[in-house]
Design an enzyme around this catalytic site. Structure first.
Site, mmCIF file in Angstrom:
data_model
loop_
_atom_site.group_PDB
_atom_site.id
_atom_site.type_symbol
_atom_site.label_atom_id
_atom_site.label_comp_id
_atom_site.label_asym_id
_atom_site.label_seq_id
_atom_site.Cartn_x
_atom_site.Cartn_y
_atom_site.Cartn_z
ATOM 1 N N GLU A 424 0.733 -1.103 -0.288
ATOM 2 C CA GLU A 424 -0.216 0.069 0.261
ATOM 3 C C GLU A 424 0.916 1.016 -0.147
ATOM 4 O O GLU A 424 0.680 2.320 0.148
ATOM 5 C CB GLU A 424 -0.932 0.423 1.324
ATOM 6 N N ASP A 426 5.769 2.212 -0.192
ATOM 7 C CA ASP A 426 6.615 1.671 0.713
ATOM 8 C C ASP A 426 6.603 3.302 1.331
ATOM 9 O O ASP A 426 6.274 4.133 1.043
ATOM 10 C CB ASP A 426 7.484 1.629 -0.585
HETATM 11 C C1 LIG Z 1 1.433 8.842 -5.272
HETATM 12 C C2 LIG Z 1 2.669 8.072 -6.339
HETATM 13 C C3 LIG Z 1 4.168 7.288 -4.941
HETATM 14 C C4 LIG Z 1 3.010 9.116 -7.204
HETATM 15 O O1 LIG Z 1 2.396 9.261 -8.169
HETATM 16 P P1 LIG Z 1 2.441 10.044 -9.480
HETATM 17 O O2 LIG Z 1 4.038 9.221 -10.053
HETATM 18 O O3 LIG Z 1 1.189 9.492 -10.607
HETATM 19 O O4 LIG Z 1 1.836 11.745 -8.654
HETATM 20 P P2 LIG Z 1 2.666 12.347 -8.460
HETATM 21 O O5 LIG Z 1 3.779 12.090 -7.378
HETATM 22 O O6 LIG Z 1 3.331 13.079 -9.778
HETATM 23 O O7 LIG Z 1 2.332 13.428 -8.120
HETATM 24 C C5 LIG Z 1 0.988 13.930 -9.030
HETATM 25 C C6 LIG Z 1 -0.016 15.200 -7.853
HETATM 26 O O8 LIG Z 1 -1.078 13.700 -7.641
HETATM 27 C C7 LIG Z 1 -1.184 14.233 -5.976
HETATM 28 N N1 LIG Z 1 -1.293 12.501 -6.237
HETATM 29 C C8 LIG Z 1 -0.780 11.471 -5.810
HETATM 30 N N2 LIG Z 1 -0.763 10.585 -5.660
HETATM 31 C C9 LIG Z 1 -2.383 10.759 -4.523
HETATM 32 C C10 LIG Z 1 -3.710 10.191 -4.682
HETATM 33 N N3 LIG Z 1 -3.465 9.039 -3.922
HETATM 34 N N4 LIG Z 1 -4.787 11.171 -4.297
HETATM 35 C C11 LIG Z 1 -4.243 12.335 -4.558
HETATM 36 N N5 LIG Z 1 -3.641 12.799 -4.965
HETATM 37 C C12 LIG Z 1 -2.426 12.162 -4.685
HETATM 38 C C13 LIG Z 1 0.096 14.164 -6.037
HETATM 39 O O9 LIG Z 1 -0.169 14.951 -4.267
HETATM 40 C C14 LIG Z 1 0.508 15.333 -6.711
HETATM 41 O O10 LIG Z 1 0.151 16.749 -6.485
HETATM 42 P P3 LIG Z 1 0.736 18.008 -6.931
HETATM 43 O O11 LIG Z 1 0.878 17.619 -8.360
HETATM 44 O O12 LIG Z 1 -0.657 19.221 -6.113
HETATM 45 O O13 LIG Z 1 2.297 18.051 -5.934
HETATM 46 C C15 LIG Z 1 2.047 6.381 -6.967
HETATM 47 O O14 LIG Z 1 3.010 6.078 -7.797
HETATM 48 C C16 LIG Z 1 1.712 5.147 -5.578
HETATM 49 O O15 LIG Z 1 0.757 5.841 -5.163
HETATM 50 N N6 LIG Z 1 2.587 4.492 -5.214
HETATM 51 C C17 LIG Z 1 2.124 3.606 -4.116
HETATM 52 C C18 LIG Z 1 2.226 2.534 -4.661
HETATM 53 C C19 LIG Z 1 0.976 1.077 -4.410
HETATM 54 O O16 LIG Z 1 0.507 2.453 -2.924
HETATM 55 N N7 LIG Z 1 1.061 0.135 -4.562
HETATM 56 C C20 LIG Z 1 -0.071 -0.221 -3.117
HETATM 57 C C21 LIG Z 1 -0.197 -1.530 -4.150
HETATM 58 S S1 LIG Z 1 -1.656 -2.554 -4.212
HETATM 59 C C22 LIG Z 1 -1.103 -3.306 -2.289
HETATM 60 O O17 LIG Z 1 0.066 -3.208 -2.050
HETATM 61 C C23 LIG Z 1 -2.072 -4.178 -2.079
HETATM 62 C C24 LIG Z 1 -1.498 -4.541 -0.264
HETATM 63 C C25 LIG Z 1 -3.043 -5.108 0.271
HETATM 64 C C26 LIG Z 1 -1.812 -5.862 0.871
HETATM 65 C C27 LIG Z 1 -3.774 -6.664 2.470
HETATM 66 C C28 LIG Z 1 -3.703 -5.032 3.281
HETATM 67 C C29 LIG Z 1 -5.212 -5.212 4.286
HETATM 68 C C30 LIG Z 1 -5.190 -4.461 4.763
HETATM 69 C C31 LIG Z 1 -6.682 -4.475 5.330
HETATM 70 C C32 LIG Z 1 -7.140 -3.717 4.514
HETATM 71 C C33 LIG Z 1 -8.879 -4.413 5.227
HETATM 72 C C34 LIG Z 1 -10.271 -4.777 4.384
HETATM 73 C C35 LIG Z 1 -11.060 -6.033 5.036
HETATM 74 C C36 LIG Z 1 -12.215 -5.318 4.427
HETATM 75 C C37 LIG Z 1 -13.063 -7.349 4.693
HETATM 76 O O18 LIG Z 1 -12.417 -8.101 5.372
HETATM 77 O O19 LIG Z 1 -14.043 -6.728 5.403
HETATM 78 C C1 LIG Z 2 2.439 -8.852 1.605
HETATM 79 C C2 LIG Z 2 2.732 -8.499 0.244
HETATM 80 C C3 LIG Z 2 1.569 -8.255 -0.321
HETATM 81 C C4 LIG Z 2 1.073 -6.994 -1.624
HETATM 82 N N1 LIG Z 2 -0.403 -7.766 -2.263
HETATM 83 C C5 LIG Z 2 -0.525 -6.463 -2.819
HETATM 84 C C6 LIG Z 2 -1.726 -7.013 -4.065
HETATM 85 O O1 LIG Z 2 -2.242 -7.140 -3.300
HETATM 86 N N2 LIG Z 2 -1.595 -6.129 -5.089
HETATM 87 C C7 LIG Z 2 -0.497 -5.189 -5.273
HETATM 88 O O2 LIG Z 2 -1.016 -4.297 -6.407
HETATM 89 N N3 LIG Z 2 0.643 -5.246 -5.089
HETATM 90 C C8 LIG Z 2 0.946 -5.383 -3.675
HETATM 91 N N4 LIG Z 2 2.195 -5.492 -3.449
HETATM 92 C C9 LIG Z 2 3.509 -4.516 -3.964
HETATM 93 C C10 LIG Z 2 3.119 -3.688 -3.106
HETATM 94 O O3 LIG Z 2 2.168 -2.814 -3.612
HETATM 95 C C11 LIG Z 2 5.154 -3.159 -3.858
HETATM 96 O O4 LIG Z 2 5.942 -3.945 -3.116
HETATM 97 C C12 LIG Z 2 5.108 -1.403 -3.530
HETATM 98 O O5 LIG Z 2 4.747 -0.935 -2.993
HETATM 99 C C13 LIG Z 2 6.275 -1.602 -3.242
HETATM 100 O O6 LIG Z 2 6.326 -1.255 -4.799
HETATM 101 P P1 LIG Z 2 8.086 -2.415 -5.087
HETATM 102 O O7 LIG Z 2 7.843 -3.543 -4.205
HETATM 103 O O8 LIG Z 2 8.486 -2.625 -6.426
HETATM 104 O O9 LIG Z 2 9.405 -1.818 -4.679
HETATM 105 P P2 LIG Z 2 10.145 -0.586 -5.337
HETATM 106 O O10 LIG Z 2 9.340 0.627 -5.765
HETATM 107 O O11 LIG Z 2 11.334 -1.175 -6.434
HETATM 108 O O12 LIG Z 2 10.765 0.575 -4.328
HETATM 109 C C14 LIG Z 2 11.874 -0.200 -3.717
HETATM 110 C C15 LIG Z 2 12.417 0.545 -2.529
HETATM 111 O O13 LIG Z 2 13.587 1.256 -3.068
HETATM 112 C C16 LIG Z 2 13.081 2.803 -2.597
HETATM 113 N N5 LIG Z 2 12.134 3.412 -3.242
HETATM 114 C C17 LIG Z 2 11.642 3.676 -4.336
HETATM 115 N N6 LIG Z 2 11.001 4.684 -4.987
HETATM 116 C C18 LIG Z 2 11.739 5.540 -3.796
HETATM 117 C C19 LIG Z 2 12.039 6.748 -3.840
HETATM 118 N N7 LIG Z 2 11.252 7.955 -5.035
HETATM 119 N N8 LIG Z 2 12.583 7.795 -3.244
HETATM 120 C C20 LIG Z 2 13.261 7.122 -2.186
HETATM 121 N N9 LIG Z 2 13.785 5.697 -2.059
HETATM 122 C C21 LIG Z 2 12.622 4.740 -3.431
HETATM 123 C C22 LIG Z 2 12.452 2.515 -0.819
HETATM 124 O O14 LIG Z 2 13.407 1.870 -0.001
HETATM 125 C C23 LIG Z 2 11.617 0.861 -1.769
HETATM 126 O O15 LIG Z 2 11.276 0.184 -0.608
HETATM 127 C C24 LIG Z 2 2.584 -6.396 -1.731
HETATM 128 C C25 LIG Z 2 3.333 -6.836 -0.816
HETATM 129 C C26 LIG Z 2 3.693 -7.575 -0.351
HETATM 130 C C27 LIG Z 2 4.472 -7.173 0.408
#
Ligand SMILES: CC(C)(COP(=O)(O)OP(=O)(O)OC[C@H]1O[C@@H](n2cnc3c(N)ncnc32)[C@H](O)[C@@H]1OP(=O)(O)O)[C@@H](O)C(=O)NCCC(=O)NCCSC(=O)CCCCCCCCCCCCCCC(=O)O
Ligand SMILES: Cc1cc2nc3c(=O)[nH]c(=O)nc-3n(C[C@H](O)[C@H](O)[C@H](O)COP(=O)(O)OP(=O)(O)OC[C@H]3O[C@@H](n4cnc5c(N)ncnc54)[C@H](O)[C@@H]3O)c2cc1C
Length: 620
Positions: A424, A426
């Site tokens: 969700e 890093d």
């Molecule tokens: C935000 C990023 C890092 C960068 O995005 P961009 O490159 O597109 O944007 P910029 O950095 O250029 O910014 C442009 C502009 O946009 C604004 N911005 C960015 N993001 C947002 C946003 N989200 N909302 C609003 N605005 C936003 C930013 O501020 C800039 O604004 P300005 O121009 O004004 O400055 C993006 O790349 C990013 O988000 N990266 C992270 C990726 C990520 O999070 N991946 C997650 C993948 S999914 C995952 O990992 C799932 C894991 C789940 C594991 C289980 C969890 C369960 C937990 C609880 C849930 C339980 C529910 C149970 C339900 C039930 O059972 O009932």
């Molecule tokens: C248990 C688990 C469950 C997950 N479930 C899902 C899922 O259901 N769906 C889904 O889509 N994804 C899922 N993910 C993926 C998760 O969202 C990604 O691992 C996470 O977004 C980080 O991306 P990455 O692993 O590619 O690391 P990268 O994005 O490659 O980053 C690697 C490291 O580089 C450094 N780094 C990267 N960018 C920067 C920067 N701009 N500045 C400084 N440091 C930086 C940070 O230290 C970072 O930890 C899951 C991951 C885990 C571990």
């Protein structure tokens, strides 16, 4: 005295109304009653046992998890549980499982990014679990950088279809939970291409497996990515890998709530911010903050139980040895974690309100609070999960050798919890998003645009940049307004200093890259201020029950002053407080530890009882 006798004894001596404290923790009487009822349901059902899961092979663990998920679904249906009760039951089953993503991301994404027709088509099937979805955004080559994703969705006007394709190895979807074995559908994030033009990343619903024989459909290569950290832990989840070989889907399988593609292949960006495509991540981040307080409270319960029962050294004339809870080092390590659990609980309650508020505003096309909501969810997710992961490890260390036993519950709790610092978003990447929001706010000071909400203090930066904390005695640190001003001054000064230093670089991007560490620290200061201020706001509410508010005031001071002590360098370097005032804060902290321990042992033990029914794997 046995632990349980001790507990009973302490409850009788409680300085506060324990039942009312339970309601404060739960958020409301109704929430407490639901939580208590469902917790008892889970704890009394042998199918949901969890004391064996660290001894199971990956295959048996997965089968056990599926059995529990199916049983949970059966009980939800049989008992006609509400959505809130069902969510609680899945939460108390307490094992990473595909339903986290089905209910936690797949359904919310369709609700948040699908249009009316798409919601009507897909949600009924998803609610009945006739289809099971996952959230497939991350790829082998890109996770943090969403705009770097490589999977393509190319519109074919001849057939009114999108062609979903994985053009490179690094475009393989990698990590999605529920993908490896279970999901029939995925919400795929891919580059939308029409008429040769790349329109960035959008969401598409793609069926992966047959609803008849569950086999992968043509063009789909899917599987599990293998063992993860720890033995039990997250290995109950089938995180998977997925590749597409020119898979065709109908045009209406692109989520069209944020932008659309017409029958003619014309891309239409509606007048909503493109970042709404990221809305599901924002939703889960706010859930993760609430979950942090739960995970942290469990670790604190275990460490507290241990600390009040364990005795070591200090025996006089053959008498009992000293309880380790009496050691000042044990108190200075444990009590701030207890206080943090409450702090995260309260800021999580507020964040849930903030998210609900922005959701209602978005329905009225009011995007004014979207930047703040992004900054708050990103920052609080980062700070609370990092603190909780560290705290669980600290609780292990507080329990001596026993903390390293699986039966303590701590190793499993740690192994399941720590990926929250990565998934969700890093935690460092998210802090830099907060920093971007802070720098934008500072750059607009003086423009006439008044900072509001959690950043309103920046509007008083002239005062905050020169104020001096009015602390002459240790007890002066017990005043919430004194603490609040210290945290505001630290956050304002760190942000303004970063903004000034950014001006020394040729451009913002270069400056941001060079000053990233300072900016991340300024973001932490801002987020910790939010947590402190929301705790203060909680204390300003009407809190019923004998002595309850008094206990929470003690915990607030422990939380805030232990943070101040930990980050004393920031406060002194930014001139907010003097070294002498820092020493007075530490002196006050020591006095507070005695209060938490000697005057209010039940507060500690209350935490022990808080989720006791769920700590069945805890043997002591
Ligand atoms: C935000 C990023 C890092 C960068 O995005 P961009 O490159 O597109 O944007 P910029 O950095 O250029 O910014 C442009 C502009 O946009 C604004 N911005 C960015 N993001 C947002 C946003 N989200 N909302 C609003 N605005 C936003 C930013 O501020 C800039 O604004 P300005 O121009 O004004 O400055 C993006 O790349 C990013 O988000 N990266 C992270 C990726 C990520 O999070 N991946 C997650 C993948 S999914 C995952 O990992 C799932 C894991 C789940 C594991 C289980 C969890 C369960 C937990 C609880 C849930 C339980 C529910 C149970 C339900 C039930 O059972 O009932
Ligand atoms: C248990 C688990 C469950 C997950 N479930 C899902 C899922 O259901 N769906 C889904 O889509 N994804 C899922 N993910 C993926 C998760 O969202 C990604 O691992 C996470 O977004 C980080 O991306 P990455 O692993 O590619 O690391 P990268 O994005 O490659 O980053 C690697 C490291 O580089 C450094 N780094 C990267 N960018 C920067 C920067 N701009 N500045 C400084 N440091 C930086 C940070 O230290 C970072 O930890 C899951 C991951 C885990 C571990």
């Amino acid at each position: 005295m046995e632990a349980l006798d001790y507990h009973a004894e302490e409850r009788r001596k409680a300085e506060f109304d324990v039942e009312e404290m339970k309601i404060v923790w739960a958020g409301s009487r109704q929430a407490y009653e639901i939580s208590d009822r469902v917790a008892r349901l889970v704890a009394s059902d042998p199918v949901f046992r969890k004391d064996n899961r660290t001894m199971l092979s990956r295959k048996d663990l997965f089968k056990d998890t599926l059995r529990k998920a199916a049983h949970a679904w059966k009980r939800i249906i049989e008992l006609r549980l509400s959505e809130e009760e069902a969510s609680k039951l899945r939460f108390f089953v307490d094992q990473p499982v595909f339903t986290d993503l089905h209910w936690g991301m797949f359904i919310p994404a369709i609700k948040g990014q699908g249009n009316e027709e798409q919601q009507q088509k897909w949600l009924p099937m998803a609610y009945k679990m006739q289809i099971i979805g996952c959230y497939a955004q991350t790829e082998l080559g890109h996770g943090s950088n969403v705009q770097g994703l490589e999977t393509t969705a190319t519109f074919d006007p001849e057939t009114d279809e999108f062609v979903i394709h994985s053009p490179t190895l690094t475009s393989s979807k990698w990590w999605p939970g529920g993908l490896g074995k279970v999901s029939t559908h995925a919400l795929i994030y891919a580059r939308l291409i029409t008429d040769g033009q790349d329109h960035g990343v959008h969401g598409f619903i793609v069926q992966l497996r047959s609803l008849d024989d569950h086999l992968p459909l043509p063009g789909i290569t899917v599987g599990d990515i293998g063992m993860k950290f720890g033995s039990g832990a997250y290995n109950s989840m089938d995180n998977g890998v997925l590749r597409f070989d020119h898979v065709r889907i109908l045009r209406d399988q692109m989520l069209m709530g944020v932008s659309q593609v017409t029958r003619e292949g014309k891309f239409m960006q509606s007048d909503v911010p493109r970042q709404l495509v990221y809305g599901t991540m924002v939703y889960v981040r706010q859930k993760i903050v609430a979950d942090a307080s739960c995970a942290l409270s469990r670790a604190v319960c275990i460490a507290t139980r241990y600390s009040v029962v364990r005795r070591q050294f200090g025996s006089h004339n053959g008498g009992p040895e000293t309880q380790v809870i009496d050691y000042k080092t044990q108190q200075s390590r444990l009590f701030p974690l207890l206080a943090s659990a409450y702090a995260f609980r309260f800021v999580g309650e507020w964040l849930k309100w903030l998210y609900t508020d922005v959701t209602q505003r978005l329905q009225a096309s009011d995007f004014s609070t979207l930047p703040e909501v992004h900054a708050c969810t990103a920052g609080l997710k980062s700070v609370t999960t990092s603190a909780t992961a560290d705290a669980i490890e600290e609780c292990r260390k507080l329990c001596g050798g026993h903390g390293y036993l699986s039966s303590s519950g701590l190793p499993e709790l740690f192994a399941v919890y720590v990926p929250a610092c990565t998934y969700e978003g890093d935690n460092v990447v998210l802090l830099l998003q907060v920093a971007r929001f802070l720098m934008k706010t500072v750059s607009q000071l003086g423009s006439g645009k008044k900072p509001v909400g959690t950043i309103a203090y920046m509007g008083r930066s002239e005062h905050l940049l020169q104020c001096r904390c009015e602390v002459e005695r240790a007890e002066d640190w017990l005043k919430p307004n004194v603490i609040l001003e210290a945290f505001e001054a630290r956050a304002a000064r760190m942000s303004v200093t970063c903004a000034k230093n950014l001006n020394n670089f040729a451009n913002q991007e270069e400056g941001f890259a060079q000053l990233a560490t300072d900016l991340a620290e300024a973001a932490v200061a801002h987020v910790q201020l939010i947590i402190v201020s929301k705790f203060i706001e909680k204390l300003q509410q009407d809190i019923p029950g004998k002595g309850v508010k008094r206990q929470l005031e003690i915990l607030f001071n422990v939380y805030a002053l232990s943070l101040l002590h930990k980050h004393l360098g920031d406060f002194v370097a930014s001139g907010c407080i003097t070294p002498k005032q820092g020493a007075l804060a530490n002196e006050q902290l020591r006095l507070l530890y005695s209060q938490v321990h000697f005057d209010n042992p039940s507060l500690l033990l209350y935490m022990v009882l808080l989720l006791e029914r769920l700590l069945q794997s805890t043997s002591f």
